[in-house]
Scaffold this motif. Structure first.
Motif, PDB file in Angstrom:
ATOM      1  N   ASP A  38     -22.683  55.598  13.627  1.00  0.00           N
ATOM      2  CA  ASP A  38     -23.734  55.075  14.494  1.00  0.00           C
ATOM      3  C   ASP A  38     -23.183  54.120  15.554  1.00  0.00           C
ATOM      4  OD1 ASP A  38     -23.038  53.023  12.791  1.00  0.00           O
ATOM      5  OD2 ASP A  38     -25.091  52.420  12.344  1.00  0.00           O
ATOM      6  N   GLY A  39     -21.892  54.215  15.834  1.00  0.00           N
ATOM      7  CA  GLY A  39     -21.223  53.272  16.736  1.00  0.00           C
ATOM      8  C   GLY A  39     -21.510  53.462  18.206  1.00  0.00           C
ATOM      9  N   GLY A  40     -22.050  54.630  18.601  1.00  0.00           N
ATOM     10  CA  GLY A  40     -22.346  54.864  20.001  1.00  0.00           C
ATOM     11  C   GLY A  40     -21.092  55.038  20.841  1.00  0.00           C
ATOM     12  N   HIS A  41     -21.067  54.340  21.966  1.00  0.00           N
ATOM     13  CA  HIS A  41     -19.933  54.455  22.878  1.00  0.00           C
ATOM     14  C   HIS A  41     -18.886  53.390  22.567  1.00  0.00           C
ATOM     15  CE1 HIS A  41     -17.609  55.411  26.398  1.00  0.00           C
ATOM     16  NE2 HIS A  41     -17.593  54.129  26.722  1.00  0.00           N
ATOM     17  N   TYR A  42     -17.622  53.819  22.523  1.00  0.00           N
ATOM     18  CA  TYR A  42     -16.492  52.918  22.328  1.00  0.00           C
ATOM     19  C   TYR A  42     -15.676  52.905  23.615  1.00  0.00           C
ATOM     20  CZ  TYR A  42     -17.495  52.824  17.360  1.00  0.00           C
ATOM     21  OH  TYR A  42     -18.108  52.643  16.148  1.00  0.00           O
ATOM     22  N   HIS A  43     -15.291  51.710  24.029  1.00  0.00           N
ATOM     23  CA  HIS A  43     -14.442  51.556  25.215  1.00  0.00           C
ATOM     24  C   HIS A  43     -13.265  50.685  24.797  1.00  0.00           C
ATOM     25  CE1 HIS A  43     -13.318  51.455  29.403  1.00  0.00           C
ATOM     26  NE2 HIS A  43     -13.268  50.127  29.376  1.00  0.00           N
ATOM     27  N   VAL A  44     -12.044  51.231  24.955  1.00  0.00           N
ATOM     28  CA  VAL A  44     -10.828  50.529  24.539  1.00  0.00           C
ATOM     29  C   VAL A  44      -9.961  50.291  25.773  1.00  0.00           C
ATOM     30  CG1 VAL A  44      -8.809  50.583  23.035  1.00  0.00           C
ATOM     31  CG2 VAL A  44     -10.943  51.651  22.279  1.00  0.00           C
ATOM     32  N   PRO A  45     -10.107  49.123  26.411  1.00  0.00           N
ATOM     33  CA  PRO A  45      -9.280  48.808  27.564  1.00  0.00           C
ATOM     34  C   PRO A  45      -7.930  48.247  27.150  1.00  0.00           C
ATOM     35  CG  PRO A  45     -11.088  47.248  27.373  1.00  0.00           C
ATOM     36  CD  PRO A  45     -11.161  48.160  26.200  1.00  0.00           C
ATOM     37  N   LEU A  46      -6.949  48.427  28.029  1.00  0.00           N
ATOM     38  CA  LEU A  46      -5.624  47.846  27.831  1.00  0.00           C
ATOM     39  C   LEU A  46      -5.283  47.037  29.067  1.00  0.00           C
ATOM     40  CD1 LEU A  46      -2.922  47.607  26.241  1.00  0.00           C
ATOM     41  CD2 LEU A  46      -2.147  49.596  27.563  1.00  0.00           C
ATOM     42  N   LEU A  47      -4.955  45.771  28.867  1.00  0.00           N
ATOM     43  CA  LEU A  47      -4.495  44.895  29.934  1.00  0.00           C
ATOM     44  C   LEU A  47      -2.998  44.735  29.730  1.00  0.00           C
ATOM     45  CD1 LEU A  47      -7.282  42.201  29.547  1.00  0.00           C
ATOM     46  CD2 LEU A  47      -7.323  44.265  30.945  1.00  0.00           C
ATOM     47  N   ILE A  48      -2.195  45.103  30.738  1.00  0.00           N
ATOM     48  CA  ILE A  48      -0.743  45.080  30.560  1.00  0.00           C
ATOM     49  C   ILE A  48      -0.046  44.251  31.633  1.00  0.00           C
ATOM     50  CG2 ILE A  48      -0.576  47.279  29.344  1.00  0.00           C
ATOM     51  CD1 ILE A  48       0.349  48.549  32.014  1.00  0.00           C
ATOM     52  N   SER A  49       1.140  43.790  31.264  1.00  0.00           N
ATOM     53  CA  SER A  49       2.089  43.165  32.173  1.00  0.00           C
ATOM     54  C   SER A  49       3.465  43.477  31.593  1.00  0.00           C
ATOM     55  CB  SER A  49       1.843  41.659  32.278  1.00  0.00           C
ATOM     56  OG  SER A  49       2.181  41.014  31.072  1.00  0.00           O
ATOM     57  N   PRO A  50       4.552  43.173  32.278  1.00  0.00           N
ATOM     58  CA  PRO A  50       5.872  43.545  31.756  1.00  0.00           C
ATOM     59  C   PRO A  50       6.185  42.956  30.381  1.00  0.00           C
ATOM     60  CG  PRO A  50       6.063  42.945  34.057  1.00  0.00           C
ATOM     61  CD  PRO A  50       4.655  42.615  33.635  1.00  0.00           C
ATOM     62  N   PHE A  51       5.592  41.821  30.033  1.00  0.00           N
ATOM     63  CA  PHE A  51       5.933  41.172  28.770  1.00  0.00           C
ATOM     64  C   PHE A  51       4.729  40.831  27.904  1.00  0.00           C
ATOM     65  CE2 PHE A  51       9.400  40.309  31.717  1.00  0.00           C
ATOM     66  CZ  PHE A  51      10.429  40.890  31.010  1.00  0.00           C
ATOM     67  N   GLY A  52       3.609  41.473  28.137  1.00  0.00           N
ATOM     68  CA  GLY A  52       2.436  41.186  27.314  1.00  0.00           C
ATOM     69  C   GLY A  52       1.368  42.245  27.472  1.00  0.00           C
ATOM     70  N   PHE A  53       0.474  42.290  26.499  1.00  0.00           N
ATOM     71  CA  PHE A  53      -0.685  43.179  26.585  1.00  0.00           C
ATOM     72  C   PHE A  53      -1.823  42.602  25.763  1.00  0.00           C
ATOM     73  CE2 PHE A  53       1.543  44.842  22.865  1.00  0.00           C
ATOM     74  CZ  PHE A  53       0.524  45.064  21.959  1.00  0.00           C
ATOM     75  N   SER A  54      -3.019  43.077  26.050  1.00  0.00           N
ATOM     76  CA  SER A  54      -4.216  42.655  25.336  1.00  0.00           C
ATOM     77  C   SER A  54      -5.205  43.802  25.331  1.00  0.00           C
ATOM     78  CB  SER A  54      -4.822  41.434  26.028  1.00  0.00           C
ATOM     79  OG  SER A  54      -5.988  41.005  25.365  1.00  0.00           O
ATOM     80  N   SER A  55      -6.073  43.821  24.333  1.00  0.00           N
ATOM     81  CA  SER A  55      -7.129  44.820  24.264  1.00  0.00           C
ATOM     82  C   SER A  55      -8.337  44.218  23.572  1.00  0.00           C
ATOM     83  CB  SER A  55      -6.644  46.059  23.512  1.00  0.00           C
ATOM     84  OG  SER A  55      -7.639  47.062  23.530  1.00  0.00           O
ATOM     85  N   VAL A  78      -6.944  51.124  31.883  1.00  0.00           N
ATOM     86  CA  VAL A  78      -5.688  50.373  31.917  1.00  0.00           C
ATOM     87  C   VAL A  78      -5.675  49.525  33.182  1.00  0.00           C
ATOM     88  CG1 VAL A  78      -3.177  50.476  31.902  1.00  0.00           C
ATOM     89  CG2 VAL A  78      -4.488  52.185  30.627  1.00  0.00           C
ATOM     90  N   LEU A  79      -5.472  48.212  32.988  1.00  0.00           N
ATOM     91  CA  LEU A  79      -5.417  47.269  34.101  1.00  0.00           C
ATOM     92  C   LEU A  79      -4.110  46.494  34.060  1.00  0.00           C
ATOM     93  CD1 LEU A  79      -9.039  45.938  33.707  1.00  0.00           C
ATOM     94  CD2 LEU A  79      -8.217  47.437  35.513  1.00  0.00           C
ATOM     95  N   ASP A  80      -3.496  46.328  35.216  1.00  0.00           N
ATOM     96  CA  ASP A  80      -2.270  45.550  35.352  1.00  0.00           C
ATOM     97  C   ASP A  80      -2.681  44.110  35.631  1.00  0.00           C
ATOM     98  OD1 ASP A  80      -0.041  44.197  36.467  1.00  0.00           O
ATOM     99  OD2 ASP A  80       0.801  46.072  37.225  1.00  0.00           O
ATOM    100  N   THR A  81      -2.426  43.220  34.683  1.00  0.00           N
ATOM    101  CA  THR A  81      -2.867  41.835  34.853  1.00  0.00           C
ATOM    102  C   THR A  81      -2.008  41.055  35.837  1.00  0.00           C
ATOM    103  OG1 THR A  81      -1.618  41.095  32.917  1.00  0.00           O
ATOM    104  CG2 THR A  81      -3.908  41.724  32.569  1.00  0.00           C
ATOM    105  N   THR A  82      -0.809  41.531  36.130  1.00  0.00           N
ATOM    106  CA  THR A  82       0.043  40.855  37.105  1.00  0.00           C
ATOM    107  C   THR A  82      -0.465  41.105  38.525  1.00  0.00           C
ATOM    108  OG1 THR A  82       1.953  41.042  35.646  1.00  0.00           O
ATOM    109  CG2 THR A  82       2.409  40.619  37.965  1.00  0.00           C
ATOM    110  N   SER A  83      -0.803  42.342  38.820  1.00  0.00           N
ATOM    111  CA  SER A  83      -1.273  42.686  40.165  1.00  0.00           C
ATOM    112  C   SER A  83      -2.795  42.636  40.284  1.00  0.00           C
ATOM    113  CB  SER A  83      -0.789  44.086  40.557  1.00  0.00           C
ATOM    114  OG  SER A  83      -1.420  45.065  39.743  1.00  0.00           O
ATOM    115  N   GLY A  84      -3.484  42.655  39.133  1.00  0.00           N
ATOM    116  CA  GLY A  84      -4.941  42.658  39.151  1.00  0.00           C
ATOM    117  C   GLY A  84      -5.534  43.987  39.566  1.00  0.00           C
ATOM    118  N   THR A  85      -4.797  45.078  39.323  1.00  0.00           N
ATOM    119  CA  THR A  85      -5.253  46.394  39.757  1.00  0.00           C
ATOM    120  C   THR A  85      -5.284  47.393  38.598  1.00  0.00           C
ATOM    121  OG1 THR A  85      -2.988  47.038  40.337  1.00  0.00           O
ATOM    122  CG2 THR A  85      -4.343  46.081  42.091  1.00  0.00           C
ATOM    123  N   PRO A  86      -6.104  48.446  38.730  1.00  0.00           N
ATOM    124  CA  PRO A  86      -6.089  49.520  37.738  1.00  0.00           C
ATOM    125  C   PRO A  86      -4.790  50.310  37.829  1.00  0.00           C
ATOM    126  CG  PRO A  86      -7.759  49.941  39.424  1.00  0.00           C
ATOM    127  CD  PRO A  86      -7.100  48.649  39.768  1.00  0.00           C
TER     128      PRO A  86
END
Length: 107
Positions: free
Chosen positions: A86-103, A8-16
């Motif tokens: 056979d998918g191997g490793h899955y990594h699901v990140p979340l980028l958040i801000s007060p009014f938006g998110f992305s993955s 999980v990363l905060d896109t407003t502050s640029g920090t985990p």
């Protein structure tokens, strides 16, 4: 072998984001909740053996966003995704801000 991690990363502050509860729901309905570590990562899912199927991760981000920004449009974010045998490793990140998110599927 299938494995899963998240970040999980905060896109407003640029920090985990540490301390976010993350609930994983497996195809059979079983659930486990973990918490992001000091680097915003979550990679330990106690008692879960991954198999092919559709999973959901729920990130409970409201408390964090209110604490940081005084508001949160999203009390939580649910991400549904499919893992294959056979998918191997899955990594699901979340980028958040007060009014938006992305993955995306990370590595």
């Amino acid at each position: 072998m299938i494995s899963l991690s998240s970040h999980v990363l905060d896109t407003t502050s640029g920090t985990p984001v540490a301390g976010i509860p993350v609930t994983l729901t497996c195809p059979d309905g079983s659930q486990v909740t973990a918490t992001t570590n000091s680097d915003g990562r979550c990679k330990e899912w106690p008692g879960i053996t991954f198999a092919e199927g559709t999973y959901q991760v729920r990130f409970a981000c409201k408390d964090y966003l209110i604490g940081q920004y005084g508001q949160s449009f999203y009390p939580f974010v649910d991400i549904h995704f499919e893992m294959t045998e056979d998918g191997g490793h899955y990594h699901v990140p979340l980028l958040i801000s007060p009014f938006g998110f992305s993955s995306y599927r990370g590595s």
